[in-house]
Design a protein around this motif. Sequence first.
Motif, short mmCIF file in Angstrom:
data_model
loop_
_atom_site.label_atom_id
_atom_site.label_comp_id
_atom_site.label_asym_id
_atom_site.label_seq_id
_atom_site.Cartn_x
_atom_site.Cartn_y
_atom_site.Cartn_z
N TRP A 82 0.83 -1.21 0.00
CA TRP A 82 0.00 0.00 0.00
C TRP A 82 0.86 1.26 0.00
O TRP A 82 0.48 2.27 -0.59
CB TRP A 82 -0.99 -0.01 1.16
N TRP A 85 -3.78 15.52 1.89
CA TRP A 85 -5.16 15.06 1.70
C TRP A 85 -6.16 15.96 2.38
O TRP A 85 -5.83 16.72 3.30
CB TRP A 85 -5.35 13.62 2.11
N LYS A 90 -11.13 14.44 6.57
CA LYS A 90 -12.04 13.32 6.43
C LYS A 90 -13.11 13.43 7.52
O LYS A 90 -12.81 13.79 8.65
CB LYS A 90 -11.24 12.04 6.62
N ASP A 116 -7.82 9.62 -7.97
CA ASP A 116 -7.66 8.31 -7.31
C ASP A 116 -7.40 8.49 -5.83
O ASP A 116 -6.45 9.16 -5.44
CB ASP A 116 -6.47 7.54 -7.92
N SER A 117 -8.24 7.88 -5.00
CA SER A 117 -8.04 7.95 -3.55
C SER A 117 -6.74 7.26 -3.15
O SER A 117 -6.32 6.30 -3.78
CB SER A 117 -9.17 7.25 -2.82
N ILE A 134 -5.24 4.83 -0.46
CA ILE A 134 -5.78 3.85 0.49
C ILE A 134 -4.66 3.45 1.44
O ILE A 134 -3.67 2.84 1.04
CB ILE A 134 -6.37 2.63 -0.23
N GLN A 159 -3.32 1.52 4.90
CA GLN A 159 -3.61 0.40 5.80
C GLN A 159 -3.22 0.86 7.19
O GLN A 159 -2.04 0.97 7.51
CB GLN A 159 -2.79 -0.83 5.42
N GLU A 191 -8.54 -0.42 6.39
CA GLU A 191 -8.30 0.48 5.26
C GLU A 191 -8.86 1.86 5.57
O GLU A 191 -9.99 1.98 6.03
CB GLU A 191 -9.01 -0.05 4.00
N ARG A 241 -9.41 5.47 3.55
CA ARG A 241 -9.38 6.08 2.22
C ARG A 241 -9.25 7.59 2.35
O ARG A 241 -9.98 8.21 3.12
CB ARG A 241 -10.68 5.72 1.49
N LYS A 242 -8.30 8.18 1.64
CA LYS A 242 -8.06 9.62 1.71
C LYS A 242 -8.14 10.22 0.31
O LYS A 242 -7.69 9.59 -0.66
CB LYS A 242 -6.66 9.91 2.27
N THR A 243 -8.68 11.42 0.22
CA THR A 243 -8.71 12.13 -1.06
C THR A 243 -7.54 13.11 -1.11
O THR A 243 -7.44 14.00 -0.26
CB THR A 243 -10.03 12.91 -1.21
#
Length: 257
Positions: free
Chosen positions: A28, A169, A172, A234-235, A237, A239, A244, A246-248
């Motif tokens: 990852w 990012w 969230k 694409d996010s 990801i 770990q 998981e 997920r970040k933008t």
Amino acid sequence: MSHNHNDVTAHNRETWDSKAKDYDAKPWQKKIASQVASALDSHASWLGANWTSSSNQECRLLDYACGTGSVTRALSNHITHATGLDISSQMLEQYSSLLSTSHPSLHLNTAIADFCSQDTDSSISGPDFHDFDVAGVALGFHHFNNPALCISNLAARLKKGGVLFIVDWLPKDVKPEEHIGHQHAHPSNTKEEDTEEWKKMQKTIKTNGFSENDMKTFFEGAGFDEFGFVVLEDSFILQMNGKEVRKTGFIAKGRKA
């Protein structure tokens, strides 16, 4: 420098020193590094730095919080010189050994530096550490305890018209099942073997991300104009502790006025 800052720096340095050898090892992590690399490469003309070309013989990059050098590698076709700065000497060793092997024609330079500190080290006071064409930080910004000071210190190292970019990012939303540490949303513990490493890493995280407005405020406050901001499709990801997350991602940029 405050006592508290020393503690934070020492903790961060120890954490990153211990991670240097296998920093990019997990799948990852490799995936995120390659996502950052392709985002920077594909946005090179948007960034608008004074890249090397037939008419421009030299482009000097300052790669701050450089880690093992993913930013330098990503932009290697557009630059001639790269200076990696990090608080971790172990990261810098990895940076130098990996890049000198993979990119022998790049002029490389490294030094230990902490731009979140008021006392910028005299060891980076010479001409080799000033007048950069472009400077960048990729996924280090949410670890900084003083982002505004860091951006000001980066600005001081750029030539007039030089470009700074930050890859990080967006904030969230915190889900109810997640706990918050250091204003940072992360899943609570699941796997025992991750716990110690996770606790160490969590202490280095200072924020849950940045909005476009946050970044604009930082950039304008440090004397940049031509602010730009793109959200990456694409996010990322991560770990984290057996789950998981997920970040933008985004790239923010500005030009030193």
